[in-house]
Design a protein around this motif. Structure first.
Motif, PDB file in Angstrom:
ATOM      1  N   ASP A 460       0.846  -1.187   0.000  1.00 38.67           N
ATOM      2  CA  ASP A 460       0.000   0.000   0.000  1.00 38.67           C
ATOM      3  C   ASP A 460       0.888   1.245   0.000  1.00 38.67           C
ATOM      4  OD1 ASP A 460      -1.867   1.985   0.396  1.00 38.67           O
ATOM      5  OD2 ASP A 460      -2.825   1.027   2.119  1.00 38.67           O
ATOM      6  N   ILE A 461       0.585   2.164  -0.875  1.00 35.01           N
ATOM      7  CA  ILE A 461       1.402   3.380  -1.007  1.00 35.01           C
ATOM      8  C   ILE A 461       1.443   4.170   0.297  1.00 35.01           C
ATOM      9  CG2 ILE A 461      -0.502   4.812  -1.835  1.00 35.01           C
ATOM     10  CD1 ILE A 461       1.541   6.112  -3.748  1.00 35.01           C
ATOM     11  N   GLU A 462       0.403   4.017   1.137  1.00 34.88           N
ATOM     12  CA  GLU A 462       0.371   4.729   2.415  1.00 34.88           C
ATOM     13  C   GLU A 462       1.524   4.311   3.319  1.00 34.88           C
ATOM     14  OE1 GLU A 462      -1.657   7.074   3.426  1.00 34.88           O
ATOM     15  OE2 GLU A 462      -3.026   7.093   1.717  1.00 34.88           O
ATOM     16  N   LEU A 463       2.002   3.083   3.166  1.00 35.92           N
ATOM     17  CA  LEU A 463       3.048   2.572   4.051  1.00 35.92           C
ATOM     18  C   LEU A 463       4.427   3.160   3.756  1.00 35.92           C
ATOM     19  CD1 LEU A 463       1.976  -1.189   4.252  1.00 35.92           C
ATOM     20  CD2 LEU A 463       1.633   0.598   5.966  1.00 35.92           C
ATOM     21  N   PHE A 464       4.583   3.746   2.587  1.00 41.50           N
ATOM     22  CA  PHE A 464       5.891   4.308   2.251  1.00 41.50           C
ATOM     23  C   PHE A 464       6.162   5.616   2.981  1.00 41.50           C
ATOM     24  CE2 PHE A 464       5.108   1.455  -1.343  1.00 41.50           C
ATOM     25  CZ  PHE A 464       6.295   0.734  -1.333  1.00 41.50           C
ATOM     26  N   LYS A 465       5.187   6.100   3.746  1.00 39.93           N
ATOM     27  CA  LYS A 465       5.405   7.292   4.558  1.00 39.93           C
ATOM     28  C   LYS A 465       6.278   6.990   5.767  1.00 39.93           C
ATOM     29  CE  LYS A 465       0.770   9.160   3.576  1.00 39.93           C
ATOM     30  NZ  LYS A 465      -0.543   9.535   4.219  1.00 39.93           N
ATOM     31  N   TYR A 466       6.359   5.717   6.125  1.00 39.16           N
ATOM     32  CA  TYR A 466       7.016   5.338   7.380  1.00 39.16           C
ATOM     33  C   TYR A 466       8.382   4.711   7.088  1.00 39.16           C
ATOM     34  CZ  TYR A 466       2.146   5.915   8.565  1.00 39.16           C
ATOM     35  OH  TYR A 466       0.887   6.430   8.675  1.00 39.16           O
ATOM     36  N   GLN A 467       9.344   5.044   7.918  1.00 42.47           N
ATOM     37  CA  GLN A 467      10.723   4.600   7.714  1.00 42.47           C
ATOM     38  C   GLN A 467      11.011   3.331   8.527  1.00 42.47           C
ATOM     39  OE1 GLN A 467      13.197   7.949   8.739  1.00 42.47           O
ATOM     40  NE2 GLN A 467      12.675   9.079   6.879  1.00 42.47           N
ATOM     41  N   ASN A 468      11.983   2.590   8.034  1.00 40.36           N
ATOM     42  CA  ASN A 468      12.527   1.426   8.744  1.00 40.36           C
ATOM     43  C   ASN A 468      11.481   0.327   9.000  1.00 40.36           C
ATOM     44  OD1 ASN A 468      15.035   2.818   8.960  1.00 40.36           O
ATOM     45  ND2 ASN A 468      14.269   3.881  10.787  1.00 40.36           N
ATOM     46  N   ILE A 469      10.553   0.165   8.081  1.00 36.23           N
ATOM     47  CA  ILE A 469       9.556  -0.902   8.251  1.00 36.23           C
ATOM     48  C   ILE A 469       9.652  -1.938   7.129  1.00 36.23           C
ATOM     49  CG2 ILE A 469       7.948   0.634   9.459  1.00 36.23           C
ATOM     50  CD1 ILE A 469       6.273   0.690   6.874  1.00 36.23           C
ATOM     51  N   GLY A 470      10.587  -1.744   6.208  1.00 36.86           N
ATOM     52  CA  GLY A 470      10.695  -2.634   5.055  1.00 36.86           C
ATOM     53  C   GLY A 470      10.890  -4.091   5.449  1.00 36.86           C
ATOM     54  N   GLU A 471      11.805  -4.343   6.397  1.00 35.42           N
ATOM     55  CA  GLU A 471      12.084  -5.727   6.815  1.00 35.42           C
ATOM     56  C   GLU A 471      10.850  -6.354   7.466  1.00 35.42           C
ATOM     57  OE1 GLU A 471      15.124  -8.250   9.714  1.00 35.42           O
ATOM     58  OE2 GLU A 471      15.420  -6.088   9.417  1.00 35.42           O
ATOM     59  N   ALA A 472      10.148  -5.569   8.302  1.00 38.40           N
ATOM     60  CA  ALA A 472       8.953  -6.074   8.970  1.00 38.40           C
ATOM     61  C   ALA A 472       7.862  -6.407   7.956  1.00 38.40           C
ATOM     62  CB  ALA A 472       8.448  -5.050   9.980  1.00 38.40           C
ATOM     63  N   MET A 473       7.689  -5.547   6.949  1.00 40.63           N
ATOM     64  CA  MET A 473       6.661  -5.802   5.937  1.00 40.63           C
ATOM     65  C   MET A 473       6.965  -7.076   5.164  1.00 40.63           C
ATOM     66  SD  MET A 473       5.419  -2.139   4.359  1.00 40.63           S
ATOM     67  CE  MET A 473       6.967  -1.808   3.539  1.00 40.63           C
ATOM     68  N   MET A 474       8.242  -7.296   4.833  1.00 36.56           N
ATOM     69  CA  MET A 474       8.610  -8.500   4.090  1.00 36.56           C
ATOM     70  C   MET A 474       8.377  -9.757   4.924  1.00 36.56           C
ATOM     71  SD  MET A 474       9.355  -7.594   1.073  1.00 36.56           S
ATOM     72  CE  MET A 474       9.995  -9.162   0.496  1.00 36.56           C
ATOM     73  N   LYS A 475       8.597  -9.655   6.236  1.00 35.55           N
ATOM     74  CA  LYS A 475       8.358 -10.809   7.113  1.00 35.55           C
ATOM     75  C   LYS A 475       6.865 -11.140   7.192  1.00 35.55           C
ATOM     76  CE  LYS A 475      12.422 -10.446  10.130  1.00 35.55           C
ATOM     77  NZ  LYS A 475      12.905 -10.214  11.514  1.00 35.55           N
ATOM     78  N   VAL A 476       6.041 -10.090   7.291  1.00 35.69           N
ATOM     79  CA  VAL A 476       4.592 -10.318   7.325  1.00 35.69           C
ATOM     80  C   VAL A 476       4.122 -10.880   5.985  1.00 35.69           C
ATOM     81  CG1 VAL A 476       2.325  -9.224   7.544  1.00 35.69           C
ATOM     82  CG2 VAL A 476       4.194  -8.545   9.073  1.00 35.69           C
ATOM     83  N   LEU A 477       4.693 -10.386   4.893  1.00 36.11           N
ATOM     84  CA  LEU A 477       4.347 -10.912   3.575  1.00 36.11           C
ATOM     85  C   LEU A 477       4.653 -12.400   3.491  1.00 36.11           C
ATOM     86  CD1 LEU A 477       3.476 -10.641   0.634  1.00 36.11           C
ATOM     87  CD2 LEU A 477       5.819  -9.912   0.086  1.00 36.11           C
ATOM     88  N   GLN A 478       5.797 -12.818   4.019  1.00 35.74           N
ATOM     89  CA  GLN A 478       6.158 -14.240   3.977  1.00 35.74           C
ATOM     90  C   GLN A 478       5.181 -15.085   4.794  1.00 35.74           C
ATOM     91  OE1 GLN A 478       8.590 -15.744   1.986  1.00 35.74           O
ATOM     92  NE2 GLN A 478       7.296 -17.462   2.662  1.00 35.74           N
ATOM     93  N   ILE A 479       4.760 -14.551   5.941  1.00 35.27           N
ATOM     94  CA  ILE A 479       3.770 -15.265   6.760  1.00 35.27           C
ATOM     95  C   ILE A 479       2.473 -15.419   5.978  1.00 35.27           C
ATOM     96  CG2 ILE A 479       2.359 -15.168   8.852  1.00 35.27           C
ATOM     97  CD1 ILE A 479       4.674 -13.604  10.173  1.00 35.27           C
TER      98      ILE A 479
END
Length: 511
Positions: A460-479
């Motif tokens: 979601d484009i809204e999530l790119f407003k926040y910093q240092n969450i890339g690794e967390a998002m990828m982990k949730v995506l894998q789950i």
């Protein structure tokens, strides 16, 4: 076995309360149980339904043969249930010239029939109306048949004296008079003039429909600060229409705000519905929406929940009923995922039960006061046919094996939760295009994006407003991808999903 309310057959030890009705005729001072008018109506109506059910069996040839107050018991809703079914056909009845509950023709011929059952039922209801025994003592050595006693009072225009003093104070005299009229037709001397039991049931239902309408059933942890009338008079607005019915936000006159879910497509007996409500009501968890009360009446069934002011996750992501969507930050989305996962895991791990939610989707997930996800609509999938679930508008959440087997499972819940995670990550609906639903489901679209390694287009484009969450998002995506695997056995258990999400939340934020 006993037969009664809703034409059902219930094993005796399953009844929550069993009361033999011989206490009706005990003398004052002999611990007679008080019986209000409504209870007597329930006893009569339940027994009538049971006898009518018996009479419909075996092509209309089955007879009870021994209907009397000592063979009537009360179920948990205080309706009468008929016992000793079929025993009359197994023994040779003696000639019973003085037994008050037998029809005149049975006393002489010993031939029981459906018409003699109707007579015996009439005697039972006369006992309920008069609280006198079938053979009423009027002197030291003189006994008067109850039918003769009542007929004599009616003949002397003393009908008011027929009724037990406990119910004479009841205001609805017309209802009592109509019930007496039905009963006297049942005890007609000529068997041909007695009504059939299904007609008796219909006549009784016509005069008791308003009197016996049930009330809201509250669970122990909730004080009943309101009733059905308060709900009917409350202002309400539609929250959503789903697989199992429509949900409304209702604000009562005392200021309490609740959610009322009016169910559709639920065709089960009162006992089945009550049993499932008790199962749902026992699921006490901060991550499972609290069921406050329920209501069952013929074709009307509803459930009352606590109100969650923030609305559903679906309305937050996509907007609903004219309201714009809410911008959800990453921490909020993670809390939603953790809370919802905990709720589903709680359902799956109930001791000794293989329980399934059956309808996990963002419109059934709400936010608690702490901002965590909380799952609603628990246990309703078992009350409707799987066909109804398959034909619902929730196809984008449905595991592939459910379409083939038409069976819901804990693994299919995991799949549906995986779709919820994908929606939280992408902000997209489950069906991307109505033109070609199969080719444009969210799960397939995500799979194609991951396969092409265009991950930036996925979130979601809204999530790119926040910093240092890339690794967390990828982990949730894998789950999420693990949860939506096509083979059910390859998906993780919900407890494992909870642990993985909590690990991500713990390392990233307070979630």
């Amino acid at each position: 076995m006993v037969v009664g309310e809703n034409h059902g057959i219930t094993v005796l030890h399953q009844l929550e309360e069993i009361m033999e009705l011989q206490h009706l005729t005990r003398k004052i001072g002999e611990n007679r149980a008080p019986l209000d008018w409504e209870t007597r109506l329930r006893i009569a109506l339940g027994a009538a339904r049971g006898i009518a059910h018996i009479h419909k069996q075996s092509s209309g040839k089955l007879v009870h043969g021994n209907v009397k107050s000592s063979n009537i018991f009360l179920n948990s809703q205080q309706y009468g249930c008929v016992s000793d079914l079929g025993l009359a056909s197994m023994i040779q009845l003696p000639v019973m010239r003085t037994t008050g509950h037998h029809a005149p023709e049975v006393k002489n011929t010993r031939n029981v029939s459906q018409a003699s059952d109707v007579y015996s039922f009439g005697i039972l209801v006369l006992e309920l109306l008069t609280r006198k025994s079938p053979l009423h003592a009027i002197g030291d050595n003189e006994v008067l048949d109850l039918v003769e006693l009542v007929n004599s009072l009616i003949g002397k225009e003393r009908t008011a004296d027929v009724f037990d003093v406990e119910i004479s104070r009841n205001r609805n005299r017309k209802q009592r008079a109509k019930m007496l009229e039905i009963v006297m037709s049942c005890v007609a001397k000529n068997p041909m003039k007695r009504p059939k039991m299904d007609l008796v049931v219909k006549m009784m239902e016509d005069i008791t429909s308003n009197q016996l309408q049930p009330k809201l059933v509250f669970f122990e942890s909730h004080n009943p600060d309101f009733g059905l009338e308060d709900i009917l008079q409350a202002s309400a607005e539609v929250l959503g229409k789903g697989t199992f019915g429509t949900s409304y936000k209702a604000t009562l006159d005392n200021g309490i705000t609740i959610v009322i879910k009016i169910l559709k497509g639920v065709i089960v007996t009162r006992e089945e519905f009550q049993k499932q409500m008790e199962v749902i009501g026992r699921k006490r968890s901060k991550s499972v929406a609290t069921l406050m009360a329920y209501y069952y009446w013929r074709d009307e069934k509803l459930m009352v929940y606590d109100y969650y002011g923030a609305g559903s996750v679906s309305s937050m992501l996509h907007g609903q009923f004219g309201k714009s969507k809410i911008c959800l930050d990453w921490e909020t989305r993670l809390r939603i995922a953790v809370g919802a996962a905990r709720g589903i895991a709680h359902i799956h791990t109930q001791l000794g039960q293989n329980l399934v939610h059956g309808n996990v989707k963002t419109s059934n997930i709400f936010l608690t006061a702490q901002g965590y996800g909380c799952v609603s609509d628990v246990g309703l999938a078992t009350l409707v046919s799987t066909t109804s679930v398959l034909h619902s508008r929730s196809s984008g959440y449905r595991a592939p094996e459910v379409t083939d087997t038409k069976k819901l499972s804990q693994a299919s819940d995991v799949y549906s939760f995986g779709v919820v995670l994908l929606k939280l990550l992408t902000g997209k609906p489950t069906i991307l295009s109505e033109d070609n639903e199969k080719a444009n489901q969210l799960v397939m679209w995500v799979a194609s994006i991951v396969r092409e390694k265009w991950s930036a287009e996925l979130f979601d484009i809204e999530l790119f407003k926040y910093q240092n969450i890339g690794e967390a998002m990828m982990k949730v995506l894998q789950i999420a991808l693990d949860c939506v695997k096509s083979v059910p056995e390859h998906r993780p258990k919900m407890l494992e999903v909870v642990r993985m999400l909590e690990d991500i939340g713990g390392t990233y934020s307070g979630a």
